[in-house]
Design a protein around this motif. Sequence first.
Motif, short mmCIF file in Angstrom:
data_model
loop_
_atom_site.label_atom_id
_atom_site.label_comp_id
_atom_site.label_asym_id
_atom_site.label_seq_id
_atom_site.Cartn_x
_atom_site.Cartn_y
_atom_site.Cartn_z
N TYR A 207 44.55 9.81 13.48
CA TYR A 207 43.81 10.99 13.01
C TYR A 207 44.45 12.27 13.53
N GLU A 208 44.84 13.14 12.60
CA GLU A 208 45.37 14.45 12.96
C GLU A 208 44.65 15.58 12.23
N GLU A 209 44.26 15.33 11.00
CA GLU A 209 43.54 16.33 10.22
C GLU A 209 42.71 15.62 9.17
N ARG A 210 41.86 16.37 8.49
CA ARG A 210 40.96 15.78 7.51
C ARG A 210 41.75 15.05 6.43
N PRO A 211 41.45 13.77 6.18
CA PRO A 211 42.15 13.04 5.11
C PRO A 211 41.86 13.65 3.75
N ALA A 212 42.83 13.58 2.86
CA ALA A 212 42.65 14.13 1.51
C ALA A 212 41.57 13.36 0.75
N ASP A 213 41.52 12.06 0.94
CA ASP A 213 40.53 11.21 0.28
C ASP A 213 39.74 10.47 1.35
N ILE A 214 38.43 10.66 1.37
CA ILE A 214 37.62 10.03 2.42
C ILE A 214 36.78 8.87 1.86
N THR A 215 37.14 8.38 0.69
CA THR A 215 36.47 7.22 0.13
C THR A 215 36.79 5.98 0.96
N ASN A 216 35.77 5.24 1.33
CA ASN A 216 35.94 4.02 2.13
C ASN A 216 36.78 4.29 3.38
N THR A 217 36.51 5.45 3.99
CA THR A 217 37.27 5.89 5.15
C THR A 217 36.36 6.02 6.36
N PHE A 218 36.85 5.56 7.50
CA PHE A 218 36.07 5.52 8.72
C PHE A 218 36.88 6.13 9.86
N ILE A 219 36.17 6.54 10.90
CA ILE A 219 36.84 7.11 12.07
C ILE A 219 36.25 6.49 13.32
N CYS A 220 37.08 6.28 14.31
CA CYS A 220 36.61 5.70 15.57
C CYS A 220 35.77 6.71 16.35
N LEU A 221 34.84 6.19 17.12
CA LEU A 221 33.95 7.06 17.89
C LEU A 221 34.71 7.87 18.92
N SER A 222 35.86 7.38 19.37
CA SER A 222 36.63 8.10 20.38
C SER A 222 37.19 9.42 19.86
N ALA A 223 37.11 9.66 18.56
CA ALA A 223 37.55 10.95 18.02
C ALA A 223 36.75 12.09 18.61
N GLY A 224 35.51 11.80 19.02
CA GLY A 224 34.71 12.80 19.72
C GLY A 224 33.82 13.63 18.81
N LYS A 225 32.88 14.29 19.45
CA LYS A 225 31.87 15.07 18.74
C LYS A 225 32.49 16.20 17.92
N GLU A 226 33.53 16.84 18.45
CA GLU A 226 34.12 17.98 17.76
C GLU A 226 34.67 17.58 16.40
N VAL A 227 35.31 16.41 16.33
CA VAL A 227 35.88 15.93 15.06
C VAL A 227 34.78 15.41 14.15
N ILE A 228 33.90 14.58 14.67
CA ILE A 228 32.85 13.96 13.85
C ILE A 228 31.95 15.01 13.22
N SER A 229 31.68 16.09 13.95
CA SER A 229 30.80 17.14 13.44
C SER A 229 31.37 17.86 12.23
N ASN A 230 32.65 17.69 11.96
CA ASN A 230 33.26 18.33 10.79
C ASN A 230 32.91 17.62 9.49
N TYR A 231 32.19 16.51 9.57
CA TYR A 231 31.86 15.74 8.38
C TYR A 231 30.33 15.67 8.23
N PRO A 232 29.73 16.68 7.60
CA PRO A 232 28.27 16.75 7.52
C PRO A 232 27.64 15.61 6.73
N ARG A 233 28.40 14.95 5.87
CA ARG A 233 27.86 13.84 5.08
C ARG A 233 28.19 12.48 5.71
#
Length: 326
Positions: A207-233
Amino acid sequence: MKFLLSILLLLLFRNSGAQSTGKPEHSAAVAPVGLVKQAIAANSDYQLTRRNPSDADAWLGYYKWVVQTRDLSANEKLLQQKAAIAQSAAYIGSTWQFSLINFIESGKRDRSLLKAALNMAADKSMIYPYAIQHAIITKDATLLHDYALALNEVNPLPAELFEYHQNVLQSAPANAIIFGKGLTDLVPMAILQTVFGIRKDIRLGYYEERPADITNTFICLSAGKEVISNYPRAGYAGLLVQLEGAQTDPELQQMAARFKLYQLLSQDHFSDIAIHLYSNYLPTFILLYKSYKQKNPMEAEKWKALALKIAGMSGKVEAVHKMLAS
């Protein structure tokens, strides 16, 4: 959906240190102790570099701390990273640690620096995880295979971490993409896929930046609150965050049925790393308790007991009790 994500953020990151928003306190180099932030001055590796500038392990430890800490702002991190490299060059410039520092500074892309570190290091087990990340970043399947096998040979995953990361992979549906960033997420999953053939349908990404397509896309919890908060849905999905949407109760229950929990159920004492990772189960176990509470009280109590067991290990008993009761 927002409720699920709020559980994740409140429960998992409630004790995380917030990033500083202050300005860099010194612009030329790693500043004297009297001028640096208190967190820097208190860092044990930083102190070692002051006492013995030729200590390559201390410089590497300090540099990695700067990269990972939440106690410095982004600007302060960049300042201290570059300053550490500049100041350490005269003392450790010919060591594998210095090559690894510069490899990390390159965004883990400069293969020549990676090879230099591997060629010089007597114990390569510390470098192989970075090599695996490099292979994922550069999408080099051959390198990924070779480095995963090499790391597993010299440093196999402990049973509790094997089980946990297997459950991370099982948190995603078929043909999903899982993004991670830390050594503690991508590397174990790559080993499970490459060495043991577990969930090879899943694609791993750095993970470096927002993926162009987030269909069926997941992120590990270690990415942290700052990253996860960028995805309101986004919504909670087992030991992952689904970037678009959230699991229904039946989906959550089906996913939990795939979990292997032998180590968690049979052991009472765990390593610090395992306790930290096991905290990531808490939102899932709480949600499972709530989903079964009305229709299957016995099953609900099973998940409640597991949540409280982990809460006791991780010092989150009060928070978990509140969420179970809400």
